[in-house]
Scaffold this motif. Structure first.
Motif, PDB file in Angstrom:
ATOM      1  N   TYR A  23       0.808  -1.220   0.000  1.00  0.00           N
ATOM      2  CA  TYR A  23       0.000   0.000   0.000  1.00  0.00           C
ATOM      3  C   TYR A  23       0.841   1.271   0.000  1.00  0.00           C
ATOM      4  N   LYS A  24       0.333   2.263  -0.697  1.00  0.00           N
ATOM      5  CA  LYS A  24       0.853   3.641  -0.659  1.00  0.00           C
ATOM      6  C   LYS A  24      -0.368   4.545  -0.557  1.00  0.00           C
ATOM      7  N   PHE A  25      -0.146   5.774  -0.131  1.00  0.00           N
ATOM      8  CA  PHE A  25      -1.251   6.694   0.106  1.00  0.00           C
ATOM      9  C   PHE A  25      -0.929   8.086  -0.423  1.00  0.00           C
ATOM     10  N   ASN A  26      -1.978   8.810  -0.768  1.00  0.00           N
ATOM     11  CA  ASN A  26      -1.890  10.238  -1.086  1.00  0.00           C
ATOM     12  C   ASN A  26      -2.937  10.955  -0.266  1.00  0.00           C
ATOM     13  N   THR A  27      -2.604  12.134   0.211  1.00  0.00           N
ATOM     14  CA  THR A  27      -3.657  12.965   0.770  1.00  0.00           C
ATOM     15  C   THR A  27      -4.387  13.553  -0.432  1.00  0.00           C
ATOM     16  N   PHE A  28      -5.663  13.476  -0.407  1.00  0.00           N
ATOM     17  CA  PHE A  28      -6.491  13.927  -1.513  1.00  0.00           C
ATOM     18  C   PHE A  28      -7.142  15.273  -1.197  1.00  0.00           C
ATOM     19  N   TYR A  29      -7.448  15.459   0.087  1.00  0.00           N
ATOM     20  CA  TYR A  29      -8.078  16.682   0.538  1.00  0.00           C
ATOM     21  C   TYR A  29      -7.625  16.907   1.973  1.00  0.00           C
ATOM     22  N   THR A  86       0.384  15.875  -4.700  1.00  0.00           N
ATOM     23  CA  THR A  86       0.265  15.718  -6.153  1.00  0.00           C
ATOM     24  C   THR A  86       1.507  15.150  -6.818  1.00  0.00           C
ATOM     25  N   SER A  87       2.670  15.292  -6.211  1.00  0.00           N
ATOM     26  CA  SER A  87       3.885  14.867  -6.896  1.00  0.00           C
ATOM     27  C   SER A  87       4.334  13.452  -6.522  1.00  0.00           C
ATOM     28  N   GLU A  88       3.970  12.973  -5.354  1.00  0.00           N
ATOM     29  CA  GLU A  88       4.340  11.614  -4.963  1.00  0.00           C
ATOM     30  C   GLU A  88       3.429  11.123  -3.851  1.00  0.00           C
ATOM     31  N   SER A  89       3.553   9.833  -3.543  1.00  0.00           N
ATOM     32  CA  SER A  89       2.732   9.229  -2.489  1.00  0.00           C
ATOM     33  C   SER A  89       3.622   8.913  -1.289  1.00  0.00           C
ATOM     34  N   HIS A  90       2.993   8.530  -0.192  1.00  0.00           N
ATOM     35  CA  HIS A  90       3.783   8.158   0.984  1.00  0.00           C
ATOM     36  C   HIS A  90       3.519   6.701   1.363  1.00  0.00           C
ATOM     37  N   ALA A  91       4.525   6.107   1.983  1.00  0.00           N
ATOM     38  CA  ALA A  91       4.473   4.693   2.343  1.00  0.00           C
ATOM     39  C   ALA A  91       3.641   4.471   3.594  1.00  0.00           C
ATOM     40  N   PHE A  92       3.242   3.243   3.783  1.00  0.00           N
ATOM     41  CA  PHE A  92       2.515   2.806   4.972  1.00  0.00           C
ATOM     42  C   PHE A  92       3.405   3.066   6.181  1.00  0.00           C
ATOM     43  N   GLY A  93       2.947   3.887   7.111  1.00  0.00           N
ATOM     44  CA  GLY A  93       3.685   4.176   8.329  1.00  0.00           C
ATOM     45  C   GLY A  93       4.710   5.282   8.224  1.00  0.00           C
ATOM     46  N   GLU A  94       4.852   5.875   7.053  1.00  0.00           N
ATOM     47  CA  GLU A  94       5.850   6.941   6.878  1.00  0.00           C
ATOM     48  C   GLU A  94       5.498   8.149   7.740  1.00  0.00           C
ATOM     49  N   TYR A 126      -7.951  10.527   2.110  1.00  0.00           N
ATOM     50  CA  TYR A 126      -6.799   9.826   1.538  1.00  0.00           C
ATOM     51  C   TYR A 126      -7.211   8.985   0.345  1.00  0.00           C
ATOM     52  N   MET A 127      -6.292   8.885  -0.602  1.00  0.00           N
ATOM     53  CA  MET A 127      -6.434   7.945  -1.704  1.00  0.00           C
ATOM     54  C   MET A 127      -5.498   6.780  -1.387  1.00  0.00           C
ATOM     55  N   ILE A 128      -6.010   5.573  -1.491  1.00  0.00           N
ATOM     56  CA  ILE A 128      -5.232   4.382  -1.163  1.00  0.00           C
ATOM     57  C   ILE A 128      -4.842   3.685  -2.461  1.00  0.00           C
ATOM     58  N   TRP A 129      -3.529   3.474  -2.639  1.00  0.00           N
ATOM     59  CA  TRP A 129      -3.006   2.773  -3.803  1.00  0.00           C
ATOM     60  C   TRP A 129      -2.582   1.381  -3.363  1.00  0.00           C
ATOM     61  N   ARG A 130      -2.898   0.395  -4.182  1.00  0.00           N
ATOM     62  CA  ARG A 130      -2.535  -0.987  -3.879  1.00  0.00           C
ATOM     63  C   ARG A 130      -1.719  -1.536  -5.047  1.00  0.00           C
ATOM     64  N   TRP A 131      -0.530  -2.058  -4.736  1.00  0.00           N
ATOM     65  CA  TRP A 131       0.303  -2.679  -5.756  1.00  0.00           C
ATOM     66  C   TRP A 131      -0.379  -3.950  -6.217  1.00  0.00           C
ATOM     67  N   LYS A 132      -0.402  -4.159  -7.518  1.00  0.00           N
ATOM     68  CA  LYS A 132      -1.021  -5.371  -8.038  1.00  0.00           C
ATOM     69  C   LYS A 132      -0.119  -5.957  -9.118  1.00  0.00           C
TER      70      LYS A 132
END
Length: 153
Positions: A103-109, A114-122, A141-147
């Motif tokens: 998982y990676k995350f972005n703050t959406f609001y 906008t330029s990068e995401s942050h790691a789980f627990g960062e 938050y927007m949640i990204w999942r590696w697939k």
């Protein structure tokens, strides 16, 4: 009830296990959460108990810990799957302990990342500064999942 649903919580509800989470916090802040330390949420705190309140006074850390606990609960119940790694190439597999590196995350609001995401627990010191305005709104938050996937020809 929690001890019946999550019996592993007894093994990690002690000072040595919680002190070990500092290694996960450092590794997560470097972008590499330690998957085998399923009871740790990096610099956000402890995953256990999955329910209940958080202890930090920081909104970014509180909401980050809550999203981590929700994802961990979904994995524990079999509702979220492992989608990365060689065992999940052509189909998701059940993974009762959360694969944090998936998982990676972005703050959406309120202020988007906008330029990068942050790691789980960062640590939010790296990505959360200025992203929340007290009294304005709760962060989204927007949640990204590696697939990993295979290609059938």
């Amino acid at each position: 009830m929690g001890s019946f649903t999550y019996p592993e919580s007894a093994a990690v509800a002690n000072l040595p296990a919680q002190m070990a989470c500092s290694a996960d916090a450092v590794s997560s802040t470097a972008g590499n959460p330690i998957d085998s330390m399923f009871w740790c949420a990096g610099s956000w705190g402890s995953m256990y108990p999955f329910s209940g309140s958080t202890t930090t006074g920081n909104t970014i850390e509180n909401t980050s810990l809550q999203k981590a606990r929700v994802l961990a609960t979904l994995h524990r119940r079999g509702l979220a799957k492992r989608t990365m790694g060689s065992e999940a190439v052509c189909g998701a597999t059940t993974e009762p302990m959360i694969p944090k590196s998936q998982y990676k995350f972005n703050t959406f609001y309120y202020n988007p990342e906008t330029s990068e995401s942050h790691a789980f627990g960062e640590s939010p010191i790296r990505w959360g500064a200025g992203r929340f305005v007290p009294g304005k709104a709760d962060p989204v938050y927007m949640i990204w999942r590696w697939k990993d996937c295979c290609r059938n020809l």
